[in-house]
Design a protein around this motif. Structure first.
Motif, mmCIF file in Angstrom:
data_model
loop_
_atom_site.group_PDB
_atom_site.id
_atom_site.type_symbol
_atom_site.label_atom_id
_atom_site.label_comp_id
_atom_site.label_asym_id
_atom_site.label_seq_id
_atom_site.Cartn_x
_atom_site.Cartn_y
_atom_site.Cartn_z
ATOM 1 N N LYS A 1 51.773 25.744 45.671
ATOM 2 C CA LYS A 1 50.769 26.686 46.156
ATOM 3 C C LYS A 1 50.599 27.814 45.156
ATOM 4 O O LYS A 1 51.550 28.242 44.502
ATOM 5 N N VAL A 2 49.352 28.293 45.037
ATOM 6 C CA VAL A 2 49.092 29.502 44.273
ATOM 7 C C VAL A 2 48.190 30.387 45.128
ATOM 8 O O VAL A 2 47.137 29.965 45.595
ATOM 9 N N ALA A 3 48.655 31.615 45.375
ATOM 10 C CA ALA A 3 47.940 32.535 46.260
ATOM 11 C C ALA A 3 47.753 33.874 45.547
ATOM 12 O O ALA A 3 48.442 34.185 44.573
ATOM 13 N N ILE A 4 46.809 34.656 46.057
ATOM 14 C CA ILE A 4 46.554 35.974 45.472
ATOM 15 C C ILE A 4 46.175 36.952 46.569
ATOM 16 O O ILE A 4 45.546 36.587 47.565
ATOM 17 N N GLN A 5 46.592 38.187 46.402
ATOM 18 C CA GLN A 5 46.193 39.278 47.287
ATOM 19 C C GLN A 5 44.916 39.878 46.719
ATOM 20 O O GLN A 5 44.857 40.249 45.539
ATOM 21 N N THR A 6 43.868 39.986 47.537
ATOM 22 C CA THR A 6 42.557 40.371 47.017
ATOM 23 C C THR A 6 41.721 41.072 48.078
ATOM 24 O O THR A 6 41.866 40.807 49.280
ATOM 25 N N ASN A 7 40.818 41.964 47.636
ATOM 26 C CA ASN A 7 39.856 42.564 48.564
ATOM 27 C C ASN A 7 38.595 41.705 48.691
ATOM 28 O O ASN A 7 37.679 42.040 49.440
ATOM 29 N N LEU A 8 38.550 40.610 47.956
ATOM 30 C CA LEU A 8 37.490 39.602 48.024
ATOM 31 C C LEU A 8 36.114 40.150 47.620
ATOM 32 O O LEU A 8 35.076 39.672 48.067
ATOM 33 N N SER A 9 36.131 41.142 46.741
ATOM 34 C CA SER A 9 34.860 41.721 46.297
ATOM 35 C C SER A 9 34.257 40.985 45.104
ATOM 36 O O SER A 9 33.100 41.193 44.760
ATOM 37 N N ALA A 10 35.049 40.116 44.473
ATOM 38 C CA ALA A 10 34.583 39.410 43.273
ATOM 39 C C ALA A 10 33.637 38.265 43.647
ATOM 40 O O ALA A 10 33.627 37.786 44.784
ATOM 41 N N ARG A 11 32.890 37.803 42.685
ATOM 42 C CA ARG A 11 32.044 36.623 42.903
ATOM 43 C C ARG A 11 32.942 35.419 43.176
ATOM 44 O O ARG A 11 34.066 35.329 42.677
ATOM 45 N N LEU A 12 32.418 34.486 43.939
ATOM 46 C CA LEU A 12 33.227 33.350 44.374
ATOM 47 C C LEU A 12 32.634 31.999 43.982
ATOM 48 O O LEU A 12 33.012 30.965 44.540
ATOM 49 N N ASP A 13 31.751 31.989 42.987
ATOM 50 C CA ASP A 13 31.146 30.726 42.575
ATOM 51 C C ASP A 13 32.132 29.806 41.860
ATOM 52 O O ASP A 13 31.848 28.639 41.623
#
Length: 288
Positions: free
Chosen positions: A88-100
């Motif tokens: 697994k690879v996970a990240i903590q994020t505010n999800l403001s980045a582009r997701l394409d």
């Protein structure tokens, strides 16, 4: 060895300006960003070599600031998710980045710990990002700090998210006796496991998997048993996981952070979170 590795590079900047965060609206220099990018590249290369060492890894990026607005974090997530020995690879994020780019991930292995910041983004825009992950079949949790001023926003988001998306709440602990019993009832309605985070766990001299098969790595390769314990136990690239691994009792009086206390065996939180322990998805945590 089957190990969990938390990674934090030199990044210390964020595109949000949350009042409680020391990294809000920081702007890293070009030199710092270049250093962070090189450190990520070194870490990814190290992970690749661990297949030959017989290690299986679960990885978690938790930078100071927002990583996914930078291309090298997105590239690292994609590359690592396709490695056979990475579970697994996970990240903590505010999800403001582009997701394409998320369609390039190996969906079975990629996960997101998503933090909602009312006041920094609107619910509609944030929900749209969450639903992009959802439609891609990617594993993610959503959560926020449980300050009272955000109660309305948290309740609204919980109603808007699909029922099978787990929503957690971090207890606000800067003020003693901050919550009333009515507040606890309300917050349990959003996060059935809120009480677990609201507690500070006595940890001095207690058994903990950190430093044994859980490691906290800083950009240059320095390894700590846990982020709150400042003692360095070795160097990732020099000592390797086998050389670093040892049973180490906790040296802190208490543990109040999710990424710390989940590794205390006596709490048996793997029974609560199962395969979603890393990205904080409870087995029985759906709405309602």
């Amino acid at each position: 060895m089957k190990a969990t590795v938390y990674y934090r590079g030199s990044l210390s900047s964020c595109n949000y300006d949350c009042p409680y965060c020391p990294f809000s609206k920081n702007k890293d220099s070009a030199e710092t960003l270049a250093k962070d990018r090189a450190q990520i590249r070194e870490f990814v290369d190290w992970v690749r070599r661990q297949k030959d060492e017989g290690h299986r890894l679960s990885l978690f990026f938790n930078p100071y600031g927002e990583g996914l607005i930078h291309r090298w974090y997105r590239e690292a997530m994609i590359e690592l998710s396709h490695m056979e020995h990475v579970d697994k690879v996970a990240i903590q994020t505010n999800l403001s980045a582009r997701l394409d780019w998320v369609e390039q991930l190996e969906a079975r292995k990629a996960a997101f710990w998503v933090t909602y910041h009312p006041g920094q983004t609107g619910e509609t825009a944030f929900l749209k990002q969450c639903m992009t992950l959802y439609r891609q079949g990617l594993s993610f949790s959503v959560g926020s700090v449980g300050v009272k001023s955000a109660f309305g926003a948290l309740s609204s988001l919980r109603r808007s998210l699909p029922d099978d998306v787990y929503m957690w709440v971090n207890a606000f602990k800067d003020k003693k006796n901050y919550y009333t019993e009515a507040d606890f009832v309300f917050l349990r309605g959003i996060d059935p496991h809120f009480d677990r985070n609201a507690e500070d766990y006595a940890s001095m001299d207690r058994d903990c998997n950190t430093g044994y098969d859980v490691f906290y790595v800083q950009g240059p390769g320095l390894v700590k048993r846990c982020y709150k314990d400042r003692s360095v136990i070795g160097h990732l690239y020099r000592d390797g996981l086998t050389g670093l691994s040892a049973k180490r009792a906790c040296r802190m009086k208490c543990c109040d952070c999710y990424i710390g206390y989940i590794h205390m065996p006596e709490l048996q939180l793997d029974t609560v979170y199962g395969g979603g322990l890393l990205e904080r998805i409870a087995v029985n945590g759906s709405a309602g």
